[in-house]
Design a protein around this motif. Structure first.
Motif, PDB file in Angstrom:
ATOM      1  N   LEU A   1      23.747  10.298  -1.436  1.00 45.41           N
ATOM      2  CA  LEU A   1      23.529   8.827  -0.964  1.00 45.41           C
ATOM      3  C   LEU A   1      22.884   8.651   0.378  1.00 45.41           C
ATOM      4  CD1 LEU A   1      24.857   5.957  -1.641  1.00 45.41           C
ATOM      5  CD2 LEU A   1      26.653   6.621  -0.055  1.00 45.41           C
ATOM      6  N   LYS A   2      21.932   7.563   0.182  1.00 50.44           N
ATOM      7  CA  LYS A   2      21.288   7.074   1.472  1.00 50.44           C
ATOM      8  C   LYS A   2      21.908   5.774   1.869  1.00 50.44           C
ATOM      9  CE  LYS A   2      16.985   9.892   0.405  1.00 50.44           C
ATOM     10  NZ  LYS A   2      15.555   9.780   0.182  1.00 50.44           N
ATOM     11  N   ALA A   3      22.125   5.614   3.006  1.00 47.28           N
ATOM     12  CA  ALA A   3      22.849   4.502   3.588  1.00 47.28           C
ATOM     13  C   ALA A   3      22.231   4.294   4.682  1.00 47.28           C
ATOM     14  CB  ALA A   3      24.308   4.656   3.729  1.00 47.28           C
ATOM     15  N   GLU A   4      20.985   3.641   4.657  1.00 45.30           N
ATOM     16  CA  GLU A   4      20.005   3.235   6.016  1.00 45.30           C
ATOM     17  C   GLU A   4      20.810   1.898   6.629  1.00 45.30           C
ATOM     18  OE1 GLU A   4      17.827   5.040   6.955  1.00 45.30           O
ATOM     19  OE2 GLU A   4      17.869   6.416   5.376  1.00 45.30           O
ATOM     20  N   PRO A   5      20.520   2.034   7.935  1.00 45.97           N
ATOM     21  CA  PRO A   5      20.916   0.658   8.696  1.00 45.97           C
ATOM     22  C   PRO A   5      20.557  -0.673   7.854  1.00 45.97           C
ATOM     23  CG  PRO A   5      20.105   2.209  10.142  1.00 45.97           C
ATOM     24  CD  PRO A   5      19.831   2.856   8.887  1.00 45.97           C
ATOM     25  N   ALA A   6      21.329  -1.610   8.014  1.00 49.02           N
ATOM     26  CA  ALA A   6      20.972  -2.837   7.201  1.00 49.02           C
ATOM     27  C   ALA A   6      19.890  -3.268   7.967  1.00 49.02           C
ATOM     28  CB  ALA A   6      22.262  -3.861   7.319  1.00 49.02           C
ATOM     29  N   THR A   7      18.806  -4.069   7.221  1.00 50.91           N
ATOM     30  CA  THR A   7      17.650  -4.816   7.735  1.00 50.91           C
ATOM     31  C   THR A   7      17.964  -6.254   7.492  1.00 50.91           C
ATOM     32  OG1 THR A   7      16.494  -4.599   5.846  1.00 50.91           O
ATOM     33  CG2 THR A   7      16.058  -3.063   7.431  1.00 50.91           C
ATOM     34  N   TRP A   8      18.477  -7.067   8.426  1.00 54.47           N
ATOM     35  CA  TRP A   8      18.908  -8.344   8.367  1.00 54.47           C
ATOM     36  C   TRP A   8      17.823  -9.524   8.471  1.00 54.47           C
ATOM     37  CZ3 TRP A   8      23.545  -7.583   6.448  1.00 54.47           C
ATOM     38  CH2 TRP A   8      24.519  -6.754   7.216  1.00 54.47           C
ATOM     39  N   SER A   9      18.011 -10.582   7.460  1.00 59.32           N
ATOM     40  CA  SER A   9      17.148 -11.611   7.361  1.00 59.32           C
ATOM     41  C   SER A   9      17.194 -12.538   8.865  1.00 59.32           C
ATOM     42  CB  SER A   9      17.074 -12.630   6.355  1.00 59.32           C
ATOM     43  OG  SER A   9      17.267 -11.898   4.950  1.00 59.32           O
ATOM     44  N   PRO A  10      16.219 -12.653   9.344  1.00 61.98           N
ATOM     45  CA  PRO A  10      16.061 -13.380  10.803  1.00 61.98           C
ATOM     46  C   PRO A  10      16.876 -14.566  10.579  1.00 61.98           C
ATOM     47  CG  PRO A  10      13.895 -12.544  10.389  1.00 61.98           C
ATOM     48  CD  PRO A  10      14.652 -12.615   8.925  1.00 61.98           C
ATOM     49  N   ASP A  11      16.936 -15.402   9.435  1.00 64.61           N
ATOM     50  CA  ASP A  11      17.636 -16.765   9.529  1.00 64.61           C
ATOM     51  C   ASP A  11      19.058 -16.470   9.162  1.00 64.61           C
ATOM     52  OD1 ASP A  11      17.137 -15.757   6.928  1.00 64.61           O
ATOM     53  OD2 ASP A  11      16.949 -17.750   6.066  1.00 64.61           O
ATOM     54  N   LEU A  12      19.645 -15.283   9.025  1.00 65.71           N
ATOM     55  CA  LEU A  12      21.012 -14.930   8.902  1.00 65.71           C
ATOM     56  C   LEU A  12      21.612 -14.310  10.031  1.00 65.71           C
ATOM     57  CD1 LEU A  12      21.241 -13.634   5.208  1.00 65.71           C
ATOM     58  CD2 LEU A  12      21.729 -16.185   6.162  1.00 65.71           C
ATOM     59  N   THR A  13      20.907 -14.183  11.206  1.00 70.86           N
ATOM     60  CA  THR A  13      21.593 -13.314  12.310  1.00 70.86           C
ATOM     61  C   THR A  13      22.654 -14.117  13.138  1.00 70.86           C
ATOM     62  OG1 THR A  13      19.689 -14.137  13.481  1.00 70.86           O
ATOM     63  CG2 THR A  13      19.475 -11.790  12.678  1.00 70.86           C
ATOM     64  N   LEU A  14      22.600 -15.322  12.840  1.00 72.79           N
ATOM     65  CA  LEU A  14      23.711 -16.019  13.462  1.00 72.79           C
ATOM     66  C   LEU A  14      25.158 -16.031  13.007  1.00 72.79           C
ATOM     67  CD1 LEU A  14      22.020 -19.732  14.332  1.00 72.79           C
ATOM     68  CD2 LEU A  14      22.570 -17.728  15.880  1.00 72.79           C
ATOM     69  N   TYR A  15      25.083 -15.566  11.556  1.00 74.62           N
ATOM     70  CA  TYR A  15      26.304 -15.293  10.943  1.00 74.62           C
ATOM     71  C   TYR A  15      26.822 -13.818  11.236  1.00 74.62           C
ATOM     72  CZ  TYR A  15      25.105 -19.167   7.624  1.00 74.62           C
ATOM     73  OH  TYR A  15      24.778 -20.135   6.956  1.00 74.62           O
ATOM     74  N   LYS A  16      28.180 -13.758  10.956  1.00 77.77           N
ATOM     75  CA  LYS A  16      28.736 -12.491  11.338  1.00 77.77           C
ATOM     76  C   LYS A  16      28.137 -11.656  10.413  1.00 77.77           C
ATOM     77  CE  LYS A  16      32.959 -13.877  13.754  1.00 77.77           C
ATOM     78  NZ  LYS A  16      34.341 -14.173  13.980  1.00 77.77           N
ATOM     79  N   PRO A  17      28.083 -10.411  10.342  1.00 79.18           N
ATOM     80  CA  PRO A  17      27.553  -9.390   9.395  1.00 79.18           C
ATOM     81  C   PRO A  17      28.165  -9.343   8.261  1.00 79.18           C
ATOM     82  CG  PRO A  17      27.723  -8.372  11.619  1.00 79.18           C
ATOM     83  CD  PRO A  17      28.169  -9.367  11.765  1.00 79.18           C
ATOM     84  N   HIS A  18      29.764  -9.642   7.954  1.00 83.80           N
ATOM     85  CA  HIS A  18      30.373  -9.381   6.837  1.00 83.80           C
ATOM     86  C   HIS A  18      29.947 -10.794   5.967  1.00 83.80           C
ATOM     87  CE1 HIS A  18      32.562  -5.912   6.722  1.00 83.80           C
ATOM     88  NE2 HIS A  18      32.744  -6.162   7.978  1.00 83.80           N
ATOM     89  N   ASN A  19      29.499 -11.933   6.614  1.00 82.99           N
ATOM     90  CA  ASN A  19      29.266 -13.097   5.954  1.00 82.99           C
ATOM     91  C   ASN A  19      27.668 -13.421   5.553  1.00 82.99           C
ATOM     92  OD1 ASN A  19      31.653 -14.069   6.212  1.00 82.99           O
ATOM     93  ND2 ASN A  19      31.603 -14.975   8.356  1.00 82.99           N
ATOM     94  N   ARG A  20      26.880 -12.229   5.678  1.00 82.14           N
ATOM     95  CA  ARG A  20      25.468 -12.405   5.528  1.00 82.14           C
ATOM     96  C   ARG A  20      25.322 -12.087   3.854  1.00 82.14           C
ATOM     97  NH1 ARG A  20      23.449  -9.442  10.917  1.00 82.14           N
ATOM     98  NH2 ARG A  20      24.338 -10.836  12.338  1.00 82.14           N
TER      99      ARG A  20
END
Length: 300
Positions: free
Chosen positions: A193-212
């Motif tokens: 299994l490969k679990a790389e750090p999440a790459t978040w969309s810029p317009d979703l960074t105001l959301y808490k991670p669990h709500n993205r």
């Protein structure tokens, strides 16, 4: 050999995960083997799947963190302690399925019908009068039951926080202060299994991670099996405690081996409770795995 109490994705998964554990002399090797952990109070039936809200099964890298996600109880009731000058007042009837009423009726050896309650015709839930039964408790008796018999003591804030459960017919009942809800620790292995750090969309960074949620859906479209991110568990004693979480998506779950063992909430006042990876339940599973390797007929 008396089997360890586990359920599993397949009968073969039990052997494969026990073999992995048996080859690990300590938890450092468990981590190198890539095992993940998920704590829950839900009954595990059928194939694993992500949450209905986000499509992700959230895992921790240690049992001590995973078991912090098992709740202490399904419900908590806050109840004010009787004042010093109200100890001789009768406990007022409320509802036959209320935990205090279940206790009071049992103490008096009575039924709800015996009380002959009279309801307010304008407000059906308001009780205007009732029959004073022999042995009916006063508020001092209620305080003694909760503080001494159930073990909640007399908190300085004047309010009890009482652990609640359901009885065999679905009524809410009070549990003792040292009671724990039965839960489950999932031990998972997804080969390579490969679990790389999440790459978040810029317009979703105001959301808490669990709500993205849009990003989780994007990860699935891109064919990711898993991703990692920083998360926070909620300790009753320490508040927010940070840790690394791994989110498993459908492709990873489809090929995961997993076993599930009985477990309870893991929490404490010292941060070492989480920095130390092992728990009582997982330690027992490790001992059993090693016993299986050295003795063909161990007892767990």
């Amino acid at each position: 050999m008396r089997p360890f109490p586990v359920t599993a994705s397949t009968p073969q998964a039990i052997g494969r995960i026990l073999d992995i554990l048996a080859a690990c002399p300590d938890f450092t090797e468990v981590r190198r083997a890539g095992l993940l952990f998920h704590g829950t109070c839900e009954t595990i039936t059928g194939p694993l799947h992500g949450g209905a809200h986000d499509g992700v099964l959230w895992c921790a890298e240690t049992p001590s963190v995973a078991q912090a996600y098992i709740p202490r109880a399904g419900m908590t009731r806050y109840l004010s302690m009787p004042g010093a000058h109200h100890g001789d007042e009768l406990v007022r009837p409320t509802d036959p399925d209320d935990p205090v009423m279940i206790w009071a009726l049992g103490r008096a050896g009575a039924t709800w019908a015996d009380l002959e309650v009279e309801h307010d015709p304008q407000r059906a839930r308001t009780i205007l009068a009732w029959r004073n039964l022999p042995g009916w408790p006063v508020k001092r008796d209620l305080g003694t039951w909760i503080a001494d018999e159930l073990g909640y003591g007399r908190p300085s804030i004047g309010t009890w926080s009482i652990l609640c459960d359901r009885d065999e017919v679905g009524r809410e009942i009070f549990r003792p202060a040292d009671w724990y809800l039965s839960g489950t620790l999932l031990v998972l292995h997804v080969p390579d299994l490969k679990a790389e750090p999440a790459t978040w969309s810029p317009d979703l960074t105001l959301y808490k991670p669990h709500n993205r949620l849009a990003d989780f859906a994007r990860f699935a479209r891109e064919g990711l099996e898993a991703f990692s991110m920083q998360d926070r568990l909620q300790s009753d004693h320490l508040g927010n405690v940070g840790h690394r979480a791994v989110g498993l998506l459908a492709p990873a779950l489809e090929r995961a081996d997993w076993i599930a063992i009985p477990a309870q909430r893991h929490d404490g006042k010292d941060i070492a409770i989480f920095s130390e990876p092992m728990t009582r339940e997982f330690s027992g599973l490790m001992r059993y795995a090693h016993a299986c390797r050295s003795d063909p007929s161990p007892s767990p």
